[in-house]
Design an enzyme around this catalytic site. Structure first.
Site, PDB file in Angstrom:
ATOM      1  CB  CYS A 118      -0.966  -0.076   1.158  1.00 46.68           C
ATOM      2  SG  CYS A 118      -2.263   1.143   1.147  1.00 46.68           S
ATOM      3  CG  HIS A 119      -0.516   5.016   1.326  1.00 44.04           C
ATOM      4  ND1 HIS A 119      -1.779   4.281   1.352  1.00 44.04           N
ATOM      5  CD2 HIS A 119      -0.726   6.129   0.687  1.00 44.04           C
ATOM      6  CE1 HIS A 119      -2.723   5.002   0.431  1.00 44.04           C
ATOM      7  NE2 HIS A 119      -2.366   6.204   0.151  1.00 44.04           N
ATOM      8  N   GLY A 120       3.081   2.103   2.032  1.00 42.98           N
ATOM      9  CA  GLY A 120       4.520   1.893   2.172  1.00 42.98           C
ATOM     10  C   GLY A 120       5.745   1.989   1.470  1.00 42.98           C
ATOM     11  CD  GLN A 122       2.873   7.930   0.957  1.00 40.23           C
ATOM     12  OE1 GLN A 122       2.812   7.525   2.269  1.00 40.23           O
ATOM     13  NE2 GLN A 122       2.065   8.857   0.561  1.00 40.23           N
TER      14      GLN A 122
END
Length: 192
Positions: A118-120, A122
């Protein structure tokens, strides 16, 4: 599996609930020691989680999740003690990527088993470790993956992709594929 095989997981407030709970529990069940840390916190401290769901809106909804108890002290981490790193998503990565020590930790695992969801992504983009690598993430993170030189893997929300020792997925519905691919990268031999 033996308890001396250690994995590190980076967490922060408003980490996605399923993306911290499920891999922590599944990998622990298989005998891995999973040290979950957060900057500025110690073992026994808690991080708040958020539950992201897909309910037909143009993006996910967010609801309060559980309090997750950290298992190790962030300041005591020596990356050489760990076989691999797990980076869950949620809102935590957006602020964790501002911490220089977090980025050092991510860089230490650039060529080692690394699972991100997911947003990991980033954190990987901010650490500069995805140039030329195929990476999946929540679709809203696609620009960050591409600006960091990564090749965005536009896959189903239930799929995962492996590029060398990097395993990534778009969101928690991919847990079965994501964790299975990460176990292969870790060299786990599981037969049922």
């Amino acid at each position: 599996m033996t308890d001396d095989v250690k994995l590190l997981m980076l967490a922060g407030d408003y980490v996605e609930d399923y993306e911290i709970m499920v891999p922590y529990q599944a990998l622990s069940m298989l005998g891995y020691t999973v040290d979950v840390v957060c900057p500025g916190k110690k073992a026994g401290d808690k991080v708040l989680t958020a539950i992201h769901d897909f309910e037909g809106a143009q993006t996910y909804s967010e609801k309060p999740g559980h309090a997750f108890t950290l298992t190790a002290d962030f300041d005591a981490i020596d990356t050489d003690d760990y076989l691999g790193l797990i980076v869950p998503g949620g809102r935590a990565p957006e602020y964790l990527r501002l911490n220089p020590r977090v980025l050092e930790i991510v860089r230490a695992f650039a060529d080692r088993p690394l699972a991100v969801i997911c947003h990991g992504a980033q954190l990987l983009a901010a650490a500069g470790v995805i140039k030329g690598r195929k990476v999946s993430a929540y679709p809203a993170c696609r620009p960050e993956v591409e600006l960091a030189g990564g090749i965005y893997a536009d896959i189903a929300v239930t799929d995962a992709v492996t590029d060398g020792e990097l395993v990534s997925a778009p969101a928690w519905p991919a847990h079965p594929a994501w964790l299975a691919q990460f176990l292969k990268v870790l060299g786990a031999n599981i037969s049922i």
